[in-house]
Write a protein that holds these residues in place. Structure first.
Motif, PDB file in Angstrom:
ATOM      1  N   VAL A  25       0.797  -1.299   0.042  1.00  0.00           N
ATOM      2  CA  VAL A  25      -0.168   0.142   0.017  1.00  0.00           C
ATOM      3  C   VAL A  25       0.884   1.347  -0.126  1.00  0.00           C
ATOM      4  O   VAL A  25       1.959   1.050   0.218  1.00  0.00           O
ATOM      5  N   LYS A  26       0.473   2.367  -0.130  1.00  0.00           N
ATOM      6  CA  LYS A  26       0.921   3.712   0.005  1.00  0.00           C
ATOM      7  C   LYS A  26       0.004   4.641   0.553  1.00  0.00           C
ATOM      8  O   LYS A  26      -1.278   4.514   0.744  1.00  0.00           O
ATOM      9  N   VAL A  27       0.750   5.595   0.763  1.00  0.00           N
ATOM     10  CA  VAL A  27       0.051   6.797   1.583  1.00  0.00           C
ATOM     11  C   VAL A  27      -1.091   7.360   0.280  1.00  0.00           C
ATOM     12  O   VAL A  27      -0.716   7.436  -0.582  1.00  0.00           O
ATOM     13  N   GLY A  28      -2.264   7.312   1.078  1.00  0.00           N
ATOM     14  CA  GLY A  28      -3.569   7.804   0.374  1.00  0.00           C
ATOM     15  C   GLY A  28      -4.358   6.538  -0.241  1.00  0.00           C
ATOM     16  O   GLY A  28      -5.418   6.904  -0.612  1.00  0.00           O
ATOM     17  N   ASP A  29      -3.975   5.241   0.080  1.00  0.00           N
ATOM     18  CA  ASP A  29      -4.693   4.189  -0.396  1.00  0.00           C
ATOM     19  C   ASP A  29      -5.663   3.836   0.479  1.00  0.00           C
ATOM     20  O   ASP A  29      -5.605   4.215   1.874  1.00  0.00           O
ATOM     21  N   ARG A  30      -6.908   3.636   0.063  1.00  0.00           N
ATOM     22  CA  ARG A  30      -8.219   3.085   0.742  1.00  0.00           C
ATOM     23  C   ARG A  30      -7.761   1.628   1.141  1.00  0.00           C
ATOM     24  O   ARG A  30      -7.552   0.985   0.188  1.00  0.00           O
ATOM     25  N   ILE A  31      -7.745   1.084   2.310  1.00  0.00           N
ATOM     26  CA  ILE A  31      -7.556  -0.342   2.906  1.00  0.00           C
ATOM     27  C   ILE A  31      -8.763  -0.749   3.377  1.00  0.00           C
ATOM     28  O   ILE A  31      -9.486  -0.006   4.004  1.00  0.00           O
ATOM     29  N   GLU A  32      -8.768  -2.074   3.410  1.00  0.00           N
ATOM     30  CA  GLU A  32      -9.993  -2.893   4.150  1.00  0.00           C
ATOM     31  C   GLU A  32      -9.442  -3.571   5.201  1.00  0.00           C
ATOM     32  O   GLU A  32      -8.172  -4.098   5.285  1.00  0.00           O
ATOM     33  N   GLU A  33     -10.171  -3.872   6.214  1.00  0.00           N
ATOM     34  CA  GLU A  33      -9.758  -4.761   7.350  1.00  0.00           C
ATOM     35  C   GLU A  33      -9.320  -6.240   6.687  1.00  0.00           C
ATOM     36  O   GLU A  33      -9.734  -6.442   5.807  1.00  0.00           O
ATOM     37  N   ASP A  34      -8.049  -6.624   7.421  1.00  0.00           N
ATOM     38  CA  ASP A  34      -7.577  -8.035   6.793  1.00  0.00           C
ATOM     39  C   ASP A  34      -6.778  -7.838   5.644  1.00  0.00           C
ATOM     40  O   ASP A  34      -6.297  -8.819   4.923  1.00  0.00           O
ATOM     41  N   GLN A  35      -6.840  -6.806   4.936  1.00  0.00           N
ATOM     42  CA  GLN A  35      -6.108  -6.715   3.694  1.00  0.00           C
ATOM     43  C   GLN A  35      -4.393  -6.684   4.014  1.00  0.00           C
ATOM     44  O   GLN A  35      -3.905  -6.014   5.081  1.00  0.00           O
ATOM     45  N   GLN A  36      -3.702  -7.237   2.983  1.00  0.00           N
ATOM     46  CA  GLN A  36      -2.161  -7.290   3.437  1.00  0.00           C
ATOM     47  C   GLN A  36      -1.801  -5.993   2.947  1.00  0.00           C
ATOM     48  O   GLN A  36      -1.804  -5.529   1.984  1.00  0.00           O
ATOM     49  N   VAL A  37      -0.756  -5.344   3.892  1.00  0.00           N
ATOM     50  CA  VAL A  37      -0.284  -4.197   3.525  1.00  0.00           C
ATOM     51  C   VAL A  37       1.242  -4.275   3.552  1.00  0.00           C
ATOM     52  O   VAL A  37       1.858  -3.157   2.966  1.00  0.00           O
ATOM     53  N   ALA A  38       1.919  -5.140   3.995  1.00  0.00           N
ATOM     54  CA  ALA A  38       3.423  -5.154   4.258  1.00  0.00           C
ATOM     55  C   ALA A  38       3.840  -6.699   4.195  1.00  0.00           C
ATOM     56  O   ALA A  38       3.100  -7.477   4.788  1.00  0.00           O
ATOM     57  N   ASP A  39       5.192  -6.796   3.881  1.00  0.00           N
ATOM     58  CA  ASP A  39       5.935  -7.996   4.146  1.00  0.00           C
ATOM     59  C   ASP A  39       6.969  -7.607   5.048  1.00  0.00           C
ATOM     60  O   ASP A  39       7.851  -6.931   4.647  1.00  0.00           O
ATOM     61  N   MET A  40       7.152  -8.339   6.335  1.00  0.00           N
ATOM     62  CA  MET A  40       8.263  -7.976   7.206  1.00  0.00           C
ATOM     63  C   MET A  40       9.128  -9.280   7.100  1.00  0.00           C
ATOM     64  O   MET A  40       8.686 -10.532   7.524  1.00  0.00           O
ATOM     65  N   MET A  41      10.507  -9.114   7.287  1.00  0.00           N
ATOM     66  CA  MET A  41      11.396 -10.243   7.326  1.00  0.00           C
ATOM     67  C   MET A  41      11.844 -10.239   8.524  1.00  0.00           C
ATOM     68  O   MET A  41      12.650  -9.511   9.247  1.00  0.00           O
ATOM     69  N   THR A  42      11.615 -11.762   9.071  1.00  0.00           N
ATOM     70  CA  THR A  42      12.377 -12.011  10.463  1.00  0.00           C
ATOM     71  C   THR A  42      13.202 -13.386  10.369  1.00  0.00           C
ATOM     72  O   THR A  42      12.359 -14.322  10.020  1.00  0.00           O
TER      73      THR A  42
END
Length: 437
Positions: A25-42
C-alpha cells in the motif's frame, strides 16, 4: 474520523525488530480490514502483515530495507469510526512465507539474529499481483525462434517486481522457464533484446550498469556468510567415493517403491552420516564463540541447504538419526516444498547440528562449502559421474562422486575430518551396511 496507529505486533519469540521487504500500500490508499499491507522479514521468513482496520493510509513507517522495532508504529490509518489509540496492540493475522528471489545456489547459513538497523534508499515495491508472461521460446539450432506455448498465469516475487519497475520493464513481456519469473529471466530479457525476443548470443548488446540494493534475505545471507568466514577458520577435505553399488540399490528400491516417495541419493547420504557421527562427536556440534564452549549433540538435527526463489534457506530435519530412507525422503520433500512455497515455519529453520548441501544436477568436481555457523561442519556431495577405473588388471565402468567436508579448525582436526570421510566411504561403497544393525 479518527487515526489508528497499527503497531508492529510480536511476530516471534526473541524477535526485537523486523525488516520491511515490501509495501503493498502507499499513503493515500483506501484499505480494508484484513488486507495485506506489508511483508516483514524475520529469521529468513517473510511475515505478511494485515491491517486490523479499514480506512485510508496516512503514514507509513519507512522504506523497503528499513528496520521496525516490535511495538513501533508500522502504519497510521484514518478510520471511518473512532478507534481508541491506547487500545492494546493488535495482533494482526500473519502467515509465514519465504520471499522469492533467485540467486545461484551456493552454500549458506541461516540467519541467527537480525542485523542492526540500516537506512536503505527508497525502493518502491509494487503490489503482489500475478502477472501473465510467456515461457521461453525454444531456440532452434540456427538461432531462429519457435512459437512459445500458450500463456499461463505465473508469479513474480516482490523483489523481481520492484527491480522490473525500477528498470521500466513490463513483466508481461518477460519470457520465462518455470512457474515464476525470476531474476535470471529478467537478466536474459535485458541482455537479449529487451522485448525483441531472444536471439543468439552474438546478437546481444551491452547492458547498462545496474545498482541492486542488498536487502531482505540477500542482505541477511550476506551478513551471515561474512560472519561465518570471519569467525571460523575453515578447512575443506575432499575424497572420491565409488557410488556404483549404492546407485544400483537406489534404482532397485525405486522400481519397487509402490506408493512411497521416489528416493534420491540424499536420504542414503543422511543415513550414512547419522550412522557414522556417534564415532565422531566433534563433528555433530555447535560452537559458542562468546562462551568458549563446544556442545556435542547426541541427536542429529540435519540442516538441508535448499535453494528457493528467495535465496538459500536451511530447513532442519529433526532427529534424522531415527528415520529410514523412506521417512527421510518424505521429510526432505515436505521441508523443501514448504521452503519453496513460503510455508516454512521459523522453528523449522533453527537448531541444526550439522548441514548437508548439494548442487544437485549442477554438480561440480568439488565444492568448498561455508560452515553453517554456529555448527562446526558441513558436508557437500558433488556430482556423480561415470568414469573408467582399474579393478585389478581390468578396466570397468564406475559411478564416482567427490565428497567435500568443511570443518571449523578450532574444533575439528584434519585427521578427524579425513577419518570421518573414510568411515562414510565404507558405508556408501558397501550400501548393505546402511541397513544392517
Amino acid at each position: 474520523m479518527a487515526r489508528f496507529t497499527f503497531r508492529l505486533p510480536d511476530i516471534g519469540e526473541g524477535i526485537a525488530e523486523a525488516e520491511i521487504v515490501a509495501w503493498h500500500v502507499k499513503v493515500g490508499d483506501r484499505i480494508e480490514e484484513d488486507q495485506q499491507v506489508a511483508d516483514m522479514m524475520t529469521d529468513k521468513a517473510t511475515v505478511e502483515m494485515e491491517s486490523p482496520v479499514s480506512g485510508t493510509v496516512v503514514e507509513l513507517a519507512g522504506e523497503v530495507g528499513d528496520q521496525v522495532a516490535i511495538g513501533a508504529s508500522l502504519m497510521v490509518v484514518e478510520t471511518d469510526e473512532a478507534v481508541a489509540e491506547d487500545a492494546p496492540v493488535t495482533e494482526a493475522p500473519v502467515s509465514e512465507a519465504v520471499e522469492e528471489q533467485v540467486e545461484a545456489e551456493t552454500p549458506g547459513v541461516p540467519v541467527v539474529e537480525a542485523p542492526a538497523p540500516v537506512r536503505a534508499e527508497p525502493v518502491e515495491a509494487p503490489a503482489p499481483t500475478e502477472v501473465v508472461a510467456q515461457p521461453f521460446d525454444t531456440l532452434r539450432a540456427n538461432g531462429a525462434e519457435e512459437q512459445a506455448p500458450a500463456a499461463k498465469q505465473v508469479l513474480a516475487s516482490p523483489a523481481v517486481r520492484a527491480r522490473a519497475k525500477d528498470l521500466g520493464v513490463d513483466l508481461s513481456e518477460v519470457k520465462h522457464d518455470g512457474q515464476h519469473i525470476r531474476h535470471a529471466d529478467l537478466d536474459a530479457y535485458l541482455r537479449y533484446g529487451s522485448g525483441q525476443g531472444y536471439h543468439a548470443p552474438h546478437a546481444s548488446r551491452a547492458r547498462e550498469d545496474e545498482a541492486v540494493k542488498v536487502i531482505g534475505m540477500r542482505r541477511r545471507i550476506a551478513e551471515n556468510m561474512a560472519a561465518a568466514k570471519r569467525a571460523i577458520p575453515h578447512f575443506t577435505y575432499v575424497d572420491e567415493i565409488d557410488m556404483t553399488a549404492l546407485e544400483a540399490m537406489r534404482a532397485d528400491l525405486n522400481a519397487n517403491r509402490g506408493a512411497r516417495p521416489k528416493l534420491t541419493m540424499l536420504p542414503f547420504l543422511i543415513v550414512a552420516i547419522c550412522r557414522t557421527l556417534p564415532d565422531f562427536p566433534m563433528l555433530n556440534a555447535r560452537y559458542d564463540d562468546e562462551g568458549g564452549v563446544v556442545t556435542r549433540h547426541g541427536r542429529v538435527h540435519m540442516g538441508m541447504a535448499t535453494q528457493t526463489d528467495a535465496g538459500l534457506t536451511v530447513p532442519v530435519i529433526r532427529d534424522a538419526q531415527d528415520m529410514n530412507v523412506w521417512q527421510l525422503a518424505s521429510e526432505i520433500g515436505r521441508l523443501a516444498e514448504a521452503a519453496r512455497t513460503g510455508k516454512i515455519k521459523s522453528e523449522e529453520l533453527q537448531g541444526g547440528t550439522i548441514t548437508i548441501t548439494s548442487l544437485g544436477p549442477l554438480g561440480g568436481i568439488a565444492t568448498t562449502p561455508v560452515i553453517n555457523r554456529p555448527e562446526v561442519a558441513i558436508i557437500g556431495p558433488n556430482k556423480i559421474v561415470e568414469r573408467p577405473v582399474f579393478v585389478g588388471d581390468d578396466i570397468v565402468r564406475a559411478k564416482l562422486m567427490n565428497l567435500s567436508i568443511s570443518c571449523d579448525h578450532r574444533v575439528v582436526d584434519g585427521w578427524d575430518a579425513a577419518s570421518y570421510v573414510q568411515a562414510l566411504r565404507k558405508l556408501l561403497e558397501t550400501p548393505v551396511l546402511l541397513f544392517a544393525d
